[in-house]
Design a protein around this motif. Structure first.
Motif, PDB file in Angstrom:
ATOM      1  N   GLN A 162       2.757  17.587 -11.901  1.00 29.29           N
ATOM      2  CA  GLN A 162       3.822  18.389 -11.293  1.00 29.29           C
ATOM      3  C   GLN A 162       4.844  18.845 -12.339  1.00 29.29           C
ATOM      4  OE1 GLN A 162       4.970  15.528  -8.251  1.00 29.29           O
ATOM      5  NE2 GLN A 162       4.235  16.893  -6.644  1.00 29.29           N
ATOM      6  N   ILE A 163       5.196  17.945 -13.254  1.00 27.81           N
ATOM      7  CA  ILE A 163       6.154  18.304 -14.304  1.00 27.81           C
ATOM      8  C   ILE A 163       5.586  19.405 -15.192  1.00 27.81           C
ATOM      9  CG2 ILE A 163       7.308  17.462 -16.381  1.00 27.81           C
ATOM     10  CD1 ILE A 163       7.572  14.741 -15.015  1.00 27.81           C
ATOM     11  N   ILE A 164       4.332  19.251 -15.601  1.00 33.42           N
ATOM     12  CA  ILE A 164       3.696  20.265 -16.453  1.00 33.42           C
ATOM     13  C   ILE A 164       3.562  21.589 -15.710  1.00 33.42           C
ATOM     14  CG2 ILE A 164       1.569  20.866 -17.663  1.00 33.42           C
ATOM     15  CD1 ILE A 164       1.187  17.920 -18.283  1.00 33.42           C
ATOM     16  N   TRP A 202       3.686   6.096  -5.660  1.00 34.48           N
ATOM     17  CA  TRP A 202       3.782   6.151  -7.117  1.00 34.48           C
ATOM     18  C   TRP A 202       2.427   6.559  -7.677  1.00 34.48           C
ATOM     19  CZ3 TRP A 202       6.309   6.927 -11.268  1.00 34.48           C
ATOM     20  CH2 TRP A 202       5.830   6.507 -12.509  1.00 34.48           C
ATOM     21  N   ASP A 203       2.324   7.818  -8.064  1.00 34.90           N
ATOM     22  CA  ASP A 203       1.098   8.364  -8.637  1.00 34.90           C
ATOM     23  C   ASP A 203       1.463   9.036  -9.953  1.00 34.90           C
ATOM     24  OD1 ASP A 203      -1.249   9.550  -9.313  1.00 34.90           O
ATOM     25  OD2 ASP A 203      -1.666  10.380  -7.338  1.00 34.90           O
ATOM     26  N   ARG A 236       0.828  -1.205   0.000  1.00 34.90           N
ATOM     27  CA  ARG A 236       0.000   0.000   0.000  1.00 34.90           C
ATOM     28  C   ARG A 236       0.856   1.245   0.000  1.00 34.90           C
ATOM     29  NH1 ARG A 236      -3.160  -2.987   3.763  1.00 34.90           N
ATOM     30  NH2 ARG A 236      -2.129  -1.875   5.479  1.00 34.90           N
ATOM     31  N   ALA A 237       1.958   1.243   0.726  1.00 33.82           N
ATOM     32  CA  ALA A 237       2.853   2.408   0.762  1.00 33.82           C
ATOM     33  C   ALA A 237       3.494   2.648  -0.588  1.00 33.82           C
ATOM     34  CB  ALA A 237       3.932   2.209   1.828  1.00 33.82           C
ATOM     35  N   SER A 238       3.845   1.544  -1.279  1.00 37.23           N
ATOM     36  CA  SER A 238       4.456   1.671  -2.597  1.00 37.23           C
ATOM     37  C   SER A 238       3.484   2.266  -3.596  1.00 37.23           C
ATOM     38  CB  SER A 238       4.946   0.303  -3.083  1.00 37.23           C
ATOM     39  OG  SER A 238       5.476   0.384  -4.393  1.00 37.23           O
TER      40      SER A 238
END
Length: 218
Positions: A20-22, A12-13, A6-8
């Motif tokens: 965020q990059i855009i 990773w989204d 679940r943490a992994s």
């Protein structure tokens, strides 16, 4: 095992990562579009600036040749290098041509490149703020800053149809990257230390600990 899975998945989204990059790329260019035109209007040579499309030309941000102080001109194929000039173009429109009186004589204003480079360095402090607000985690700062720089290299190569060959351009990009990464990481680390890192065990482990304490009390 389930807790780590679940943490992994939570860490990773891809949609968040792309957004965020855009966002960083958009805010970076927005900052440059606010800084570059007025500074060019004040410090650059007006006549030379006209034949490059003016201070508001998108090439002032997207074309690496503008920062390098090189002319963005077209030549007639098959002619001698120094006789190949026949016009200055911007946005598909011819702004000047030939060597007639009142036309551009091939001189480029060196101040234009310095103004654009200075704008990049000023924009780095705005980018530091964006990284601290949008990214926040110190270990992600380097990745996002270099992604922004790499994306600009791809876009400027596509826009100018040539790979950047100016040492001055590469030095400015390196200085921008170093300034942005070093300061943003330090600020994010200091903020995390000030806020305090809250480390809690996974939910399953917490339940086991509570159950063990209850059994010992009984």
């Amino acid at each position: 095992m389930a807790a780590s899975s679940r943490a992994s998945n939570a860490s990773w989204d891809p949609i968040l990562l792309i957004s965020q990059i855009i966002s960083m790329q958009t805010l970076h260019y927005l900052t440059l579009s606010i800084l570059v035109p007025p500074l060019l209007s004040i410090f650059a040579e007006p006549d030379a600036l006209v034949f490059e499309g003016g201070a508001t030309n998108v090439g002032m941000i997207m074309d690496w040749r503008e920062m390098a102080g090189r002319p963005t001109i077209r030549g007639m194929q098959g002619e001698h290098r120094w006789d190949a000039y026949y016009g200055a173009w911007s946005g598909g429109k011819q702004l000047g041509s030939g060597w007639e009186e009142g036309r551009w004589d091939g001189w480029t204003d060196p101040m234009r490149g310095w103004v654009i480079a200075f704008s990049w360095m000023i924009a780095s402090f705005a980018d530091i703020y964006y990284l601290c607000i949008l990214i926040r985690r110190p270990r992600f700062i380097l990745d996002f800053a270099l992604t922004l720089a790499f994306s600009h290299l791809v876009l400027t190569t596509y826009y100018s149809a040539s790979i950047p060959t100016s040492l001055f351009f590469w030095l400015v990009i390196f200085a921008w990257s170093a300034t942005t990464v070093i300061i943003a990481e330090q600020l994010c680390v200091k903020r995390e230390m000030a806020e305090g890192l809250i480390i809690s065990p996974p939910r399953d482990e917490a339940d086991d600990l509570e159950m063990g304490e209850l059994l010992r009390r009984n």
